[in-house]
Design an enzyme around this catalytic site. Structure first.
Site, short mmCIF file in Angstrom:
data_model
loop_
_atom_site.label_atom_id
_atom_site.label_comp_id
_atom_site.label_asym_id
_atom_site.label_seq_id
_atom_site.Cartn_x
_atom_site.Cartn_y
_atom_site.Cartn_z
N GLY A 18 0.41 1.41 17.31
CA GLY A 18 0.76 2.61 16.54
C GLY A 18 -0.03 3.84 16.96
N ASP A 39 0.47 -6.56 16.95
CA ASP A 39 1.32 -5.59 16.26
C ASP A 39 2.68 -6.27 16.08
N ASN A 40 3.29 -6.08 14.91
CA ASN A 40 4.60 -6.71 14.70
C ASN A 40 5.75 -5.80 15.12
N LEU A 41 5.43 -4.68 15.76
CA LEU A 41 6.41 -3.74 16.31
C LEU A 41 7.31 -3.12 15.24
N ASN A 43 6.64 -0.47 13.53
CA ASN A 43 6.60 1.00 13.60
C ASN A 43 6.08 1.51 14.94
N ILE A 74 0.25 -9.67 10.71
CA ILE A 74 -1.01 -10.07 10.03
C ILE A 74 -0.77 -11.04 8.88
N SER A 139 -8.05 5.84 3.62
CA SER A 139 -7.41 7.15 3.60
C SER A 139 -8.01 8.01 2.50
N TYR A 165 1.68 3.35 -1.87
CA TYR A 165 0.93 3.36 -0.61
C TYR A 165 -0.54 3.62 -0.87
N LYS A 169 -3.96 1.11 -0.35
CA LYS A 169 -5.20 1.41 0.39
C LYS A 169 -6.42 1.21 -0.51
N PHE A 194 -8.81 11.76 6.94
CA PHE A 194 -8.12 12.87 6.30
C PHE A 194 -6.76 13.02 6.99
N GLY A 312 4.00 14.63 -6.15
CA GLY A 312 2.81 13.86 -5.79
C GLY A 312 1.84 14.62 -4.89
P1 NAD Z 1 1.38 3.54 12.63
O1 NAD Z 1 2.54 3.12 11.82
O2 NAD Z 1 1.61 4.42 13.80
O3 NAD Z 1 0.58 2.25 13.15
C1 NAD Z 1 0.50 1.08 12.40
C2 NAD Z 1 0.94 -0.07 13.30
O4 NAD Z 1 0.84 -1.28 12.56
C3 NAD Z 1 2.40 0.05 13.76
O5 NAD Z 1 2.44 -0.05 15.18
C4 NAD Z 1 3.11 -1.12 13.08
O6 NAD Z 1 4.13 -1.66 13.90
C5 NAD Z 1 1.96 -2.09 12.84
N1 NAD Z 1 2.15 -2.97 11.67
C6 NAD Z 1 2.57 -2.64 10.43
N2 NAD Z 1 2.58 -3.72 9.64
C7 NAD Z 1 2.15 -4.77 10.40
C8 NAD Z 1 1.94 -6.15 10.15
N3 NAD Z 1 2.22 -6.68 8.97
N4 NAD Z 1 1.49 -6.93 11.15
C9 NAD Z 1 1.22 -6.41 12.36
N5 NAD Z 1 1.40 -5.10 12.66
C10 NAD Z 1 1.85 -4.30 11.69
O7 NAD Z 1 0.32 4.20 11.64
P2 NAD Z 1 -1.00 5.01 11.95
O8 NAD Z 1 -0.77 6.43 11.59
O9 NAD Z 1 -1.49 4.67 13.29
O10 NAD Z 1 -1.95 4.41 10.83
C11 NAD Z 1 -2.86 3.37 11.10
C12 NAD Z 1 -3.65 3.04 9.87
O11 NAD Z 1 -4.32 4.21 9.40
C13 NAD Z 1 -2.84 2.55 8.68
O12 NAD Z 1 -3.58 1.55 8.03
C14 NAD Z 1 -2.72 3.77 7.79
O13 NAD Z 1 -2.57 3.41 6.43
C15 NAD Z 1 -4.05 4.43 8.03
N6 NAD Z 1 -4.05 5.86 7.78
C16 NAD Z 1 -3.17 6.67 8.46
C17 NAD Z 1 -3.16 8.05 8.23
C18 NAD Z 1 -2.18 8.94 8.92
O14 NAD Z 1 -1.94 10.05 8.44
N7 NAD Z 1 -1.60 8.56 10.04
C19 NAD Z 1 -4.06 8.59 7.32
C20 NAD Z 1 -4.95 7.74 6.65
C21 NAD Z 1 -4.93 6.37 6.90
C1 WQD Z 2 0.44 18.06 4.63
C2 WQD Z 2 0.87 19.36 3.95
C3 WQD Z 2 2.75 19.09 2.47
C4 WQD Z 2 5.70 18.09 5.56
C5 WQD Z 2 -0.14 12.09 3.92
C6 WQD Z 2 -0.42 10.91 3.04
C7 WQD Z 2 -1.86 10.51 3.17
C8 WQD Z 2 -2.24 10.31 4.63
C9 WQD Z 2 -1.83 11.45 5.49
C10 WQD Z 2 -2.02 8.02 5.22
C11 WQD Z 2 1.23 19.19 2.47
C12 WQD Z 2 3.10 20.00 3.64
C13 WQD Z 2 4.53 18.44 4.91
C14 WQD Z 2 6.76 19.03 5.59
C15 WQD Z 2 5.39 20.57 4.34
N1 WQD Z 2 -1.58 9.19 5.20
N2 WQD Z 2 4.38 19.65 4.31
N3 WQD Z 2 6.56 20.24 4.98
O1 WQD Z 2 0.61 14.64 2.26
O2 WQD Z 2 -1.65 15.48 3.08
O3 WQD Z 2 -0.98 13.17 3.50
O4 WQD Z 2 -0.46 11.76 5.27
O5 WQD Z 2 -2.95 7.56 4.62
O6 WQD Z 2 -2.03 9.35 2.43
O7 WQD Z 2 -0.15 11.26 1.69
O8 WQD Z 2 0.14 14.94 4.76
O9 WQD Z 2 1.38 15.89 6.64
O10 WQD Z 2 2.66 14.90 4.70
O11 WQD Z 2 1.44 17.06 4.37
O12 WQD Z 2 5.28 21.67 3.81
O13 WQD Z 2 7.85 18.80 6.13
O14 WQD Z 2 2.07 19.81 4.59
O15 WQD Z 2 3.34 19.56 1.30
O16 WQD Z 2 0.80 20.34 1.81
P1 WQD Z 2 -0.45 14.62 3.28
P2 WQD Z 2 1.49 15.64 5.17
#
Ligand code: NAD
Ligand code: WQD
Length: 355
Positions: A18, A39-41, A43, A74, A139, A165, A169, A194, A312
């Site tokens: 991912g 990775d289970n592919l 996403n 997993i 997160s 979600y 976490k 963040f 939200g």
């Molecule tokens: P992503 O979806 O790009 O990567 C996650 C990967 O995990 C994917 O490739 C998916 O195929 C794989 N996956 C999902 N469920 C699985 C399972 N059951 N078994 C094996 N593989 C599995 O997401 P990301 O943005 O890279 O996020 C990675 C981690 O960071 C996540 O735990 C997410 O909650 C956390 N996180 C992400 C953000 C963000 O904004 N991207 C912010 C805070 C926390």
């Molecule tokens: C950022 C700002 C939206 C899209 C989310 C998850 C959080 C974390 C990160 C995993 C906000 C605005 C967005 C759009 C917009 N993920 N926006 N138009 O909501 O801060 O966080 O991703 O853990 O848990 O909630 O990120 O990028 O969605 O939004 O105006 O089309 O952009 O309202 O103010 P967010 P975001």
């Protein structure tokens, strides 16, 4: 900084195909760690079923190093057992999770099953094989509506979370804290990200949402490249400097390096129990700031329209990132211009992502 012995260690990266995982694998390989990815592919894109994801093939090209890959979920205990028998794993960096806030409201059970039960299963297998080091992708969402800003790690968690979600976490964090109380072997680092954005400066890997992007940056960049006609800005009446939401955007390469520093910490002799660190820049930028920065970086106009608030959503969220600076010797180096330049570089080279 990194001893040779450290870098011979083998790291299991779950969800390594991912967005954040693939960028972290680059940093691990560049520092000579051996990397096994599962990775289970669900996403990330692979050309054929069970094949190595495209992201990881590009990581191999980029670094000149190989990654061992398994299409393993997993939640699949038997497959995990086998993997821990074959490979001598020193630590796990656990990214695998479902991450769409809106989907989690539709399918809460899937989110608890995948993110919470899945992690619990992984922990059971780790324990059985005496692998006790884990870095967990948490997160800023676990803080809920901020009581104060910037958010320190001491801010209460688990209160007023608005979606499954976020709760998945939070619950997983609590499980990880609880297990360290039962067995002093565990070494757990929770990293609260963040808003990760941007791409590797090479432009060969980046964020590639399967569907219409939920998050701001991929949406903006798809507008810039012509895949979408306009950005909807959710809300113009927040109590912020320009009325749009404020977030702590962090460059994905900085975030990836944060995991390397956490590994260093977890492998140090003194480390015991669990620790939590914010990974952010400490600076808040508004949605309009990001639109303008992206216009500068791409030289393109971003069409946008103000629409109603997204349910939200929170007005402003940004980190106090000083604990990671003090204890991990880590701080984010890249600003919003580099975040936008690198996102644009990835997007224009790969208008349709990995496909
Ligand atoms: P992503 O979806 O790009 O990567 C996650 C990967 O995990 C994917 O490739 C998916 O195929 C794989 N996956 C999902 N469920 C699985 C399972 N059951 N078994 C094996 N593989 C599995 O997401 P990301 O943005 O890279 O996020 C990675 C981690 O960071 C996540 O735990 C997410 O909650 C956390 N996180 C992400 C953000 C963000 O904004 N991207 C912010 C805070 C926390
Ligand atoms: C950022 C700002 C939206 C899209 C989310 C998850 C959080 C974390 C990160 C995993 C906000 C605005 C967005 C759009 C917009 N993920 N926006 N138009 O909501 O801060 O966080 O991703 O853990 O848990 O909630 O990120 O990028 O969605 O939004 O105006 O089309 O952009 O309202 O103010 P967010 P975001």
């Amino acid at each position: 900084l990194y001893s040779i012995a450290d870098n011979r260690k083998t790291i299991l990266v779950t969800g390594g195909g991912g967005y954040i995982g693939s960028h972290t694998v680059v940093e691990l390989l560049n520092r000579n760690y051996s990397v096994v990815v599962i990775d289970n592919l669900s996403n990330c894109y692979a050309r054929n079923p069970s094949e190595k994801p495209e992201s990881l093939k590009r990581v191999e090209d980029l670094t000149g190093r190989g990654v061992v890959f398994y299409d393993v979920d997993i939640r699949n205990t038997a497959a995990l057992e086998k993997l821990f028998q074959i490979h001598s794993i020193d630590a796990v960096i656990h990214f695998a999770a479902l991450k769409s806030v809106s989907e989690s409201v539709e399918k809460p059970a899937d989110y608890y099953e995948n993110n919470v039960a899945g992690t619990n299963n992984l922990l059971q297998v780790m324990k059985k094989h005496k692998v006790y080091c884990i870095i967990y992708s948490s997160s800023a969402t676990v803080y809920g509506e901020p009581e104060f800003l910037p958010l320190t790690e001491r801010h209460p968690t688990g209160q007023k979370l608005t979606n499954p979600y976020g709760r998945s976490k939070y619950f997983t964090e609590e499980i990880l804290k609880d297990i360290t109380a039962t067995n002093s072997e565990w070494r757990v680092i929770l990293l609260r990200y963040f808003n990760p954005v941007g791409a590797h400066p090479s432009g060969s890997i980046g964020e590639d949402p399967f569907d219409i992007p939920n998050n701001l940056m991929p949406y903006i960049s798809q507008v810039a490249v012509g895949r979408r006609s306009k950005l909807n800005i959710f809300g113009s009446d927040y109590p912020t400097k320009d009325g749009t939401g404020v977030r702590d955007f962090i460059h994905i390469s900085d975030l990836a390096v944060g995991h390397l520093r956490a590994l260093k910490k977890i492998f140090s002799n003194k480390f015991k129990g669990w620790k939590v660190y914010n990974l952010g820049t400490g600076k808040g930028y508004s949605v309009l700031d990001m639109v303008k920065a992206f216009e500068r970086a791409s030289g393109r106009r971003i069409n946008y329209e103000f629409t109603k608030r997204r349910p939200g959503d929170i007005s402003a969220v940004y980190a106090d990132a000083s604990l990671a600076k003090r204890e991990l010797n880590w701080k984010a180096e890249k600003g919003i211009d580099e975040m936008c330049e690198d996102t644009w570089n990835w997007q224009r080279r790969n208008p349709n992502g990995y496909r």
